[in-house]
Design an enzyme around this catalytic site. Structure first.
Site, short mmCIF file in Angstrom:
data_model
loop_
_atom_site.label_atom_id
_atom_site.label_comp_id
_atom_site.label_asym_id
_atom_site.label_seq_id
_atom_site.Cartn_x
_atom_site.Cartn_y
_atom_site.Cartn_z
N GLY A 151 0.86 -1.16 0.05
CA GLY A 151 -0.15 -0.08 0.09
C GLY A 151 1.00 1.15 0.04
N ASP A 160 -5.52 1.48 5.36
CA ASP A 160 -6.85 1.76 5.65
C ASP A 160 -7.66 1.23 6.91
OD1 ASP A 160 -9.60 2.53 4.89
OD2 ASP A 160 -9.34 1.79 3.00
N THR A 190 6.45 9.47 4.41
CA THR A 190 5.38 9.38 3.46
C THR A 190 4.44 10.60 3.41
OG1 THR A 190 3.98 8.58 5.16
CG2 THR A 190 5.22 6.83 3.85
N GLU A 238 1.19 10.60 3.59
CA GLU A 238 0.13 10.44 4.69
C GLU A 238 0.67 10.79 6.04
OE1 GLU A 238 -3.75 9.62 5.07
OE2 GLU A 238 -2.82 9.44 3.14
#
Lengths: 278, 432
Positions: A84, A163, A238, A240
């Site tokens: 991911g 997620d 990252t 995120e």
């Protein structure tokens, strides 16, 4: 007026040549349960290394070392997998930190994969000789990990900001689960490390509990955590992670090592010596 | 457009039929056939049909049975299927000793060789284990639930087998995968250690069988698949030893057309001495016999034995020199026949026989079948089965369609997928 070239470059930043994220907008989530319709290598031997790492595998032939002892050279294999990988921030940071290690990002969302592909191409063009060791593939890692990696092939696996799937009925969609850890333990070599981080406390606890409860994983020591240069990248490298930092959010990480099974656990001794052929 | 979706799913429901199954006791003491929800057993030792007894007061199976099998020693028998029940029977009295409730429909079942554990797989790819140790106090012997031991991520598990030495449990799925997992001493805590993956099939894996001989007691693994091949594996390393293109060998693969039609392998079984392997293939009126050279790791076709008009849906072999077959289906859509089961037996399977005489195995007449017509009456439901070509064709077609619908991924066009996204349930709720 507008030539084809300038049209294509519109998606890229003019000064850096890097792709611009806003042209690769994608859904934030993708259903891992749905049937996939992208090509999947039948076995790890069918992964085309020359397509992913042309500088390391210039021959253009498939990296076929299936039982073939004539090629005495130790063939280089992928050692890090970013599951991911999102927009690829971690891969880009790791590429220069471990320039001789092949690594791959796996991402289910096709637009995001496209972006990472473009990003790597641009980085390779702007920095000759660099970023040749990273690549990305669109796949469902929850289903096809054994199609990409052999037993004990990987030394590091990353699960950064996965997620969260809050609803209980969707917990089976989580990328860290007791059953999937069996497969991760299979592709990781003994001593290999699994890195997880999230900004969702509930998920952090879940991932930690799954790893803690698994007989083939053991938490790495505080000392190892401090000295491992990769740990710092988990929250900073990252996209995120940077977002979480910008918003002043908290992160929860769990870093575990793949250990050899204890003999009392499985009751079988000297598995390696057992051979049907002899 | 939207309507066509509804139609499609309704059609699938209608064609959801189950193939008839057969299981033979390891020393041919008894034979069991499952058709739909019905389980029929004939006792060859006592030469009588068996009436099953379930003291728990529960009904027998209420929906299609999808898996039946004897334990390695023949002491236990397990049946499971779409009614989410796994029933374990003792074969000396044919009492149901345990009924296990599954959360999902059960697609495969296996009994450990020591008779202490039963494993079953559900349609969501989870394999569960139940201990049969009667001494454990915390288990009520009437109703139990299994403990999950391993999972194929959201894939239908099609077959489950224990290795001959009982060390490994092998599971096959519709995502072309075969997983070999160490079966631990305390399986209730899960089977976490994967020994290997056997990868090479290019379609769903439909069946597994072990083949072993006195020279190779640990044996090798055979698998059949929707890609029309049978493959031989060294399961400890996961390496592919040989591939036999059984569909092409039987002349069933038509590659001249644009879309290559691959008849799936539906069942494999190996003789107990490892000399012979029988293969059932969709559209093959008969069985293909393979021989297996374990020292070389080679598979080769011995011959195709044809059988007039029926295509077997399930095979069984015992230590006696018989190959049992059943052709049948739980229901035939569009006809007045509720269900169908036709049992046939081949004898004369010794390898020397096959090599020397040209007549090969003999298809026994109904009166010559072990157990005779009494057995057929029990297992088929009636002695006179309408052997109309049309009915059998319909049955074969129904089984084929059901397997296709269950295991092959339907390719949707981009528009259809977009349409699906638009009609997603969570969206609908929001707009309400």
């Amino acid at each position: 007026m507008m030539s084809y070239d300038s049209k294509a470059n519109l998606k890229h930043n003019k000064s850096t040549g890097l792709p611009r994220k806003r042209f690769y907008r994608a859904r934030a989530h993708s259903n891992p349960l749905s049937d996939s319709h992208f090509p999947v290598p039948i076995t790890p031997y069918n992964v085309d290394y020359s397509e992913h790492y042309p500088e390391f595998f210039p021959s253009g032939q498939i990296n076929n070392y299936n039982g073939d002892t004539t090629s005495s050279l130790e063939v280089k294999k992928i050692q890090f997998a970013d599951i991911g990988c999102g927009f690829g921030g971690l891969l880009v940071s790791l590429a220069t930190l471990f320039p001789e290690t092949l690594m791959i990002g796996m991402e289910l969302r096709d637009k995001v994969t496209e972006y990472v592909k473009e990003r790597i191409v641009a980085l390779r063009a702007a920095n000759p000789g660099k970023y040749q060791n990273i690549s990305v593939v669109r796949t469902n890692s929850m289903k096809y990990i054994p199609n990409f990696f052999e037993k004990g092939q990987l030394s590091k696996m990353f699960f950064l900001f996965p997620d969260p799937h809050f609803k209980e009925k969707n917990h089976r969609r989580r990328v860290i689960s007791p059953h999937l850890l069996d497969e991760y333990a299979y592709v990781l070599q003994v001593g290999g490390i699994i890195y997880t981080i999230t900004d969702v406390e509930e998920l952090g606890e879940w991932m930690k509990a799954c790893l803690e409860g698994h007989p083939l994983f053991e938490a790495i020591t505080e000392e190892e955590l401090q000295t491992d240069p990769v740990v710092k990248l988990l929250s900073s490298a990252t996209e995120e992670g940077q977002k979480v930092a910008r918003n002043g959010g908290q992160t929860f990480q769990a870093v575990y090592k793949r250990i050899a099974p204890s003999e009392t656990e499985n009751g079988v001794k000297n598995l390696g010596e057992r051979s049907v052929l002899n | 457009m939207e309507e066509s979706f509804v139609e499609e799913t309704e059609n699938n429901k209608e064609t959801e039929v189950a193939p008839a199954l057969i299981a033979v006791h390891p020393t041919e003491k008894s034979v069991a056939v499952a058709v739909g929800s019905e389980l029929r057993v004939f006792d060859l030792h006592g030469d009588c049909s068996v009436s099953l007894v379930d003291d728990s007061g529960r009904s027998f199976h209420t929906d299609s049975i999808k898996a039946i099998r004897f334990g390695a020693k023949g002491r236990l028998f397990a049946s499971a299927g779409d009614d989410k029940l796994v029933k374990i029977w003792t074969t000396d009295s044919w009492h149901c000793i345990r009924t296990v409730c599954s959360e999902k429909r059960v697609s495969a079942v296996a009994i450990s060789h020591d008779g202490l554990f039963v494993c079953f797989a559900d349609k969501f790819g989870v394999v569960w284990v139940v201990g049969l140790d009667d001494n454990s106090e915390n288990q009520s012997s009437i109703n139990t639930k299994g403990a999950p031991i391993l999972a194929h991520y959201c894939s239908i598990i099609t077959s489950l087998e224990f290795s001959p030495d009982g060390q490994f449990i092998v599971s096959a799925d519709r995502d072309f995968k075969i997983r070999v997992t160490l079966f631990p001493k305390k399986p209730l805590n899960g089977a976490h250690e994967i020994q290997s993956f056997c990868l090479g099939h290019t379609e769903f894996v439909s069946c597994l069988a072990f083949v072993c001989s006195s020279d190779y007691p640990n044996g090798f693994l055979l698998s059949g698949s929707g890609d029309s091949t049978v493959r031989l594996w060294d399961f400890t390393s996961g390496s592919l030893l040989d591939t036999c293109e059984v569909g092409a060998e039987a002349g069933l693969v038509e590659s001249d057309r644009e879309e290559v039609c691959q008849p799936a392998v539906t069942d494999i079984c190996a003789s107990s001495d490892g000399s012979l392997v029988a293969v059932a293939i969709q559209s093959l009126h008969g069985v293909m016999l393979l021989s297996c050279d374990l020292s070389m790791g080679r598979l080769s076709v011995v011959k195709v034995v044809s059988m007039d008009i029926s295509i077997p849906t399930s095979l069984g072999m015992s230590s006696a020199d018989h190959l049992w077959m059943v052709t049948g289906v739980s229901s035939i859509p569009g006809t007045k026949f509720p269900s169908l089961a036709r049992v046939r037996v081949f004898s004369g399977l010794q390898k020397d026989n096959l090599n020397t005489s040209k007549c090969g195995p003999i298809l026994l007449k109904d009166t010559d079948v072990p157990g005779g017509e009494k057995l057929l009456e029990k297992l088929q439901g009636s002695l006179s089965i309408v052997e109309e070509e049309k009915v059998l064709e319909e049955a074969a077609e129904a089984v084929k369609t059901a397997m296709h619908n269950l295991l092959i991924k339907r390719p949707y066009s981009v528009e259809k997928r977009e349409l699906r996204k638009r009609s997603r349930n969570d969206r609908k709720l929001k707009s309400c």
